[in-house]
Design a protein around this motif. Sequence first.
Motif, PDB file in Angstrom:
ATOM      1  N   LEU A   1       0.854  -1.188   0.000  1.00  0.00           N
ATOM      2  CA  LEU A   1       0.000   0.000   0.000  1.00  0.00           C
ATOM      3  C   LEU A   1       0.892   1.241   0.000  1.00  0.00           C
ATOM      4  O   LEU A   1       1.835   1.329   0.787  1.00  0.00           O
ATOM      5  CB  LEU A   1      -0.912   0.019   1.225  1.00  0.00           C
TER       6      LEU A   1
ATOM      7  N   TRP B   1       2.222  -4.448   3.567  1.00  0.00           N
ATOM      8  CA  TRP B   1       2.301  -5.256   2.354  1.00  0.00           C
ATOM      9  C   TRP B   1       1.801  -6.663   2.617  1.00  0.00           C
ATOM     10  O   TRP B   1       1.707  -7.104   3.754  1.00  0.00           O
ATOM     11  CB  TRP B   1       3.729  -5.280   1.807  1.00  0.00           C
ATOM     12  N   ARG B   2       1.475  -7.322   1.528  1.00  0.00           N
ATOM     13  CA  ARG B   2       1.035  -8.715   1.582  1.00  0.00           C
ATOM     14  C   ARG B   2       1.740  -9.485   0.470  1.00  0.00           C
ATOM     15  O   ARG B   2       1.917  -8.971  -0.637  1.00  0.00           O
ATOM     16  CB  ARG B   2      -0.479  -8.837   1.380  1.00  0.00           C
TER      17      ARG B   2
ATOM     18  N   ILE C   1      -6.432  -9.224  -5.157  1.00  0.00           N
ATOM     19  CA  ILE C   1      -5.870  -8.104  -4.393  1.00  0.00           C
ATOM     20  C   ILE C   1      -6.969  -7.385  -3.616  1.00  0.00           C
ATOM     21  O   ILE C   1      -6.788  -7.040  -2.443  1.00  0.00           O
ATOM     22  CB  ILE C   1      -5.106  -7.139  -5.321  1.00  0.00           C
ATOM     23  N   GLN C   2      -8.119  -7.175  -4.232  1.00  0.00           N
ATOM     24  CA  GLN C   2      -9.228  -6.528  -3.529  1.00  0.00           C
ATOM     25  C   GLN C   2      -9.681  -7.366  -2.341  1.00  0.00           C
ATOM     26  O   GLN C   2      -9.953  -6.849  -1.261  1.00  0.00           O
ATOM     27  CB  GLN C   2     -10.406  -6.300  -4.469  1.00  0.00           C
TER      28      GLN C   2
ATOM     29  N   SER D   1      -7.143  -7.179   0.494  1.00  0.00           N
ATOM     30  CA  SER D   1      -7.219  -5.858   1.123  1.00  0.00           C
ATOM     31  C   SER D   1      -8.442  -5.766   2.025  1.00  0.00           C
ATOM     32  O   SER D   1      -8.363  -5.252   3.142  1.00  0.00           O
ATOM     33  CB  SER D   1      -7.282  -4.760   0.057  1.00  0.00           C
ATOM     34  N   ARG D   2      -9.584  -6.267   1.567  1.00  0.00           N
ATOM     35  CA  ARG D   2     -10.811  -6.214   2.363  1.00  0.00           C
ATOM     36  C   ARG D   2     -10.677  -7.074   3.621  1.00  0.00           C
ATOM     37  O   ARG D   2     -11.017  -6.652   4.721  1.00  0.00           O
ATOM     38  CB  ARG D   2     -12.005  -6.674   1.538  1.00  0.00           C
TER      39      ARG D   2
ATOM     40  N   THR E   1      -7.950  -7.935   5.164  1.00  0.00           N
ATOM     41  CA  THR E   1      -6.996  -7.300   6.067  1.00  0.00           C
ATOM     42  C   THR E   1      -7.645  -6.146   6.811  1.00  0.00           C
ATOM     43  O   THR E   1      -7.484  -6.005   8.019  1.00  0.00           O
ATOM     44  CB  THR E   1      -5.764  -6.798   5.277  1.00  0.00           C
TER      45      THR E   1
END
Length: 57
Positions: A12, A20-21, A38-39, A42-43, A45
């Motif tokens: 990010l 980061w992931r 990726i979405q 992110s959600r 997380t």
Amino acid sequence: MESTVHQIKATLQGIEPAVWRRLHVPSEVPLSGLHAVIQRVSRDTAERDSRAVESWS
């Protein structure tokens, strides 16, 4: 046939310290599918972090 798996590091921007992931994505996943992965990460997380903050309150 065995699938190739790509390791991707998603970071990010504009956040310190860096967030980061690391993702492992099969080569068969199209670019649109990578976007969805990726979405989702992110959600998930954001939801986990939100629950952690609530538990600290």
